[in-house]
Each structure stands twice: as C-alpha cells, then as structure tokens.
Design an enzyme around this catalytic site. Structure first.
Site, mmCIF file in Angstrom:
data_model
loop_
_atom_site.group_PDB
_atom_site.id
_atom_site.type_symbol
_atom_site.label_atom_id
_atom_site.label_comp_id
_atom_site.label_asym_id
_atom_site.label_seq_id
_atom_site.Cartn_x
_atom_site.Cartn_y
_atom_site.Cartn_z
ATOM 1 N N GLU A 78 0.849 -1.204 0.000
ATOM 2 C CA GLU A 78 0.000 0.000 0.000
ATOM 3 C C GLU A 78 0.882 1.251 0.000
ATOM 4 O O GLU A 78 1.702 1.437 0.909
ATOM 5 C CB GLU A 78 -0.919 -0.021 1.237
ATOM 6 C CG GLU A 78 -1.966 1.069 1.213
ATOM 7 C CD GLU A 78 -2.927 0.986 2.401
ATOM 8 O OE1 GLU A 78 -3.201 -0.129 2.886
ATOM 9 O OE2 GLU A 78 -3.386 2.051 2.835
ATOM 10 N N LYS A 256 -7.169 -0.951 11.550
ATOM 11 C CA LYS A 256 -6.541 -1.322 10.268
ATOM 12 C C LYS A 256 -5.322 -0.428 10.037
ATOM 13 O O LYS A 256 -4.278 -0.876 9.581
ATOM 14 C CB LYS A 256 -7.564 -1.172 9.134
ATOM 15 C CG LYS A 256 -7.145 -1.794 7.813
ATOM 16 C CD LYS A 256 -6.350 -0.881 6.925
ATOM 17 C CE LYS A 256 -6.006 -1.551 5.612
ATOM 18 N NZ LYS A 256 -5.245 -0.676 4.704
ATOM 19 N N ASP A 272 4.848 -14.425 11.873
ATOM 20 C CA ASP A 272 3.548 -14.877 11.381
ATOM 21 C C ASP A 272 2.537 -13.742 11.594
ATOM 22 O O ASP A 272 1.948 -13.611 12.666
ATOM 23 C CB ASP A 272 3.142 -16.134 12.177
ATOM 24 C CG ASP A 272 1.794 -16.677 11.769
ATOM 25 O OD1 ASP A 272 1.061 -15.999 11.038
ATOM 26 O OD2 ASP A 272 1.466 -17.792 12.215
ATOM 27 N N HIS A 369 -2.902 10.488 0.447
ATOM 28 C CA HIS A 369 -2.988 9.175 -0.205
ATOM 29 C C HIS A 369 -2.881 9.297 -1.713
ATOM 30 O O HIS A 369 -2.173 8.557 -2.361
ATOM 31 C CB HIS A 369 -4.344 8.537 0.119
ATOM 32 C CG HIS A 369 -4.271 7.590 1.255
ATOM 33 N ND1 HIS A 369 -5.153 6.580 1.435
ATOM 34 C CD2 HIS A 369 -3.405 7.490 2.278
ATOM 35 C CE1 HIS A 369 -4.859 5.913 2.516
ATOM 36 N NE2 HIS A 369 -3.803 6.454 3.052
#
Ligand code: MEV
Length: 418
Positions: A78, A256, A272, A369
C-alpha cells in the site's frame, strides 16, 4: 479436480509450472515468467510451490523508541503506509520518542476438555496436578527448559460447556508455535490416559500473556498544519480516538491503520503476521465490544497516545533463519531480541495511527494518499520510470483522477515528446 491437478504436489516446481500453464490454457510465456521469479527456498517452505510473489520493501526512518533510534524494514504494497509511519515517527521523535516497557512474554497453549459432567470439579482436579502437568509439558520439549523457558503457568477456565486448561509457556526468543503445540499435545495425551475427553490441544493466538504497551507525548507544535493550530489538531485526534472506542465501524478502520504498520514489520521480520492480526483483533474485542486498540488524550500541552497490543513475536524460528532477506532485515534494524522487536513494532503501530488520525483530523486522508496513489496509477497504465513523475505532476492538477485519466495524460505526454 481435473486430471492435471491430481498429485500436483508430488511434481517438481518446473513440472508444476508447465502443468498449470497447459492445464489452464495459458500462454507458454507464463511458465517462463513463473520460473524467472522462483527460488529453491520457496519450494522448501510451502506445498504446490510455483514461484515467489514479490512485495516492495522499504524502511521507516526516524523512529525513536526508549531513546534509541531505529531504521525499520517494512514490507507492504500500500503506497501510503511507509510514508505515514515515517511521518508519525518523526513527529513523535521531536517530542522525545516512544516509551515501551520491556515485554513480559509467554504464549498460551490450550488443552480443551469436552463431555465434562462437573466442570468445577474437573477444574479443581486439574489444578491439583499443576506441577505434574507442567512437568509433562516440559518433558515434551526439554531444550526449551534448558534455555530458561518452558511451561511456567497453568490455569483453568470454563468457556461454555468446555474446560480449557491453559498453559503459559515461555518460548524464549522464538515464535514458538510448534513448541507450544508439541507441549500441549503431550499434556492432551496424559489427560486422555487419565480418562478425560480431550477435544483439542493447540496454541491460542489470543496472546494475552505477550502484551506490548507503548506510549508517547506529542507537543502541539508537532501536530500543526498550515490551516490548523496544533492544539486544535490534538483535540480532534482525541475525538477520533473516543469515536474508535464507541463505534466498532470506526474502530475497525482505526485498527486497520495500526495494523498497516505492524503487519509490514511482521512480514519484514519473518513473523507470522496472521497470528498477530488475529490476536490484535481478539484483544480489541476483549470486553465484548470491538474498540480501537490505541487511545489519544490531550493532557496539558501534549497529545498523549497509548497502544497495547498482543505481540508474541520471535527473532528465531519459522522462516526467519531461512530467508536471507529476513536475516538482512535484522542487520538493518539491529534488533537483537524478541522484546526489542515487540517494542519497535508497537511503536510503528502507534506512529502509523498518529499519522492517519492527524490526516483525518485535518486535510482528510485522500490528499496525502492520492499523491502516492498517482504513482501506482501511472505505473498501472504503462508509464516508464522516466514518465512516472510527468504523469504524477499532471494528475495532481486534476480534480478527479482515475485510470482512464492517467491513460489519457500518458498519451498526451508521449504525443508531446514525439
Ligand atoms: C488506510 O490504509 C488506513 C486508514 O484508513 C486508517 C484510519 O482511518 O485510521 C487511513
């Protein structure tokens, strides 16, 4: 399953690549492309291996944790994630950096009993043989105990109709999932031999015994934008934090943002990340409502941030020692211990969160963004490295940008250059 899929795992990677190409009617160039990206390690690690799927790696700079400056490798696709991590980290560094107490680390392994007639009685029976059951667990993995780790604690819970015997296991510097599973399976065999009905024995990813806390105090001046004074930004960030405590819809997005940073560090450090994700979200819902993992409050002249998240990370084990890039990443970060990795990872999570909330509190997320997305958009329509900045500059002037716009901009630039 069609014919070519039968026994697919038994073939060598080159045969698999040929089989999948012909089986799916793809051009033969697919075999060549898959082979070009392949490695012998990949085939050792997973089943049905075809090739290595590559992701971009970069570094977060300017992160200060416990007065130590870190360069942190992050692997993520991202565009805005590493930019945001650096942005948040550098704002906090100007106010003294992050403070992360040394993590106490134990993994939780569950042995779950079913068909229990008198759960409270069984609980007492299990607790009465605590020393014996811990010894059974440790005998299954003696090397862990020799290194100072091993099964240390035993507790019993009664979730629903089940009885869960939870072992607290110190796995030293390792990720430790396999060790824990070995130990709980040994205890499961012992309890089965004693006549109990064992339903399952497995590591729990709700790693409440490996919590990592981190705090920071950011001066208002470090939060200001041209349009908004730092104090106003701080108050809006505190409100966004309150919203993430009250509203699960916002909390999921808030978290998130935190996990954007945490996952990227986990991938780069060979951990992991799915285990870390599941533990983080379970922890976010620990009181029955899903909430933001971090909180921000205005205290005096500062914005005070706190994050607590389960981080049962390791610096050895799994694929960490096998993947040369992972090993290189430890040389870059100079992280030596699991405790240090947990402290740095949580700090990246809070830095990431600060940058996201500051953007939301001020200009909105799209302004920053989109600048980064323009580059991806330019590449996606076929711009060469030399053309990318030209396309980005043109797209930045447009009120609405999509792939078609990018295509047209590139076409116009090429026409001009003819
Ligand atoms: C985007 O990947 C993450 C954010 O949505 C996080 C947030 O809203 O806090 C920007």
């Amino acid at each position: 399953m069609t014919d070519w899929q039968h026994g697919f795992y038994k073939h060598d990677p080159q045969t698999r690549r040929r089989l999948i190409t012909s089986g799916l009617g793809l051009p033969t160039s697919v075999t060549t492309q898959l082979a070009a990206g392949s490695s012998s390690l990949g085939n050792e690690l997973i089943e049905n291996y075809l090739t290595d799927y590559r992701l971009p790696e970069g570094v977060a700079l300017g992160l200060v944790v416990n007065d130590h400056s870190y360069v942190v490798p992050m692997v993520v696709e991202e565009p805005s994630v590493i930019a945001a991590a650096c942005n948040g980290a550098q704002r906090v560094a100007r106010s003294g950096g992050f403070h992360a107490p040394k993590q106490h680390r134990e993994l939780v392994g569950q042995v779950v009993l079913t068909d229990v007639v008198a759960p409270e009685k069984v609980k007492k029976q299990l607790l009465a043989q605590r020393t014996h059951l811990l010894a059974v667990a440790n005998a299954a993995h003696p090397s862990m105990q020799r290194r100072g780790g091993g099964a240390k604690h035993l507790t019993v819970r009664i979730p629903g109709n089940f009885v869960s015997l939870d072992l607290g296991i110190d796995v030293c510097q390792a990720m430790g999932a396999n060790s824990v599973n070995t130990m709980v399976e040994a205890v499961a065999r012992e309890l089965t031999a004693q006549g109990y009905h064992v339903l399952t024995a497995i590591l729990s990813n709700f790693a409440t015994q490996s919590l990592q806390a981190v705090t920071c105090d950011v001066e208002f001046a470090s939060l200001a934008t041209q349009q908004m004074p730092g104090q106003a930004v701080a108050h809006r960030i505190a409100q966004l934090s309150a919203l993430a405590q009250a509203d699960p819809y916002r909390a999921a997005t808030h978290n998130k943002g935190i996990m954007n940073g945490i996952d990227a560090v986990m991938v780069a450090s060979g951990n992991d990340w799915r285990a870390i994700e599941s533990g983080a979200h379970a922890y976010a819902a620990r009181d029955g409502q899903y909430r933001g993992l971090s909180t921000w409050h205005v205290i005096g002249q500062h914005l005070h941030g706190e994050l607590t998240v389960p981080l049962p990370v390791g610096v050895v084990g799994g694929s960490i020692g096998l993947n040369p890039l992972t090993k290189l990443n430890y040389q870059i970060s100079r992280i030596k211990t699991a405790e240090e990795l947990a402290a740095v990872t949580a700090s990246i999570g809070l830095a990431q969160n600060l940058a996201a909330l500051r953007a939301l509190a001020t200009t909105g997320i799209q302004a920053g963004h989109m600048k980064l997305q323009y580059r991806s958009l330019a590449v996606s329509v076929g711009a060469t490295p030399a053309e990318v900045p030209l396309v980005v500059a043109q797209l930045a002037k447009k009120p609405h940008v999509d792939q078609e716009q990018a295509r047209q901009v590139l076409k116009a630039i090429r026409k001009e250059q003819q």
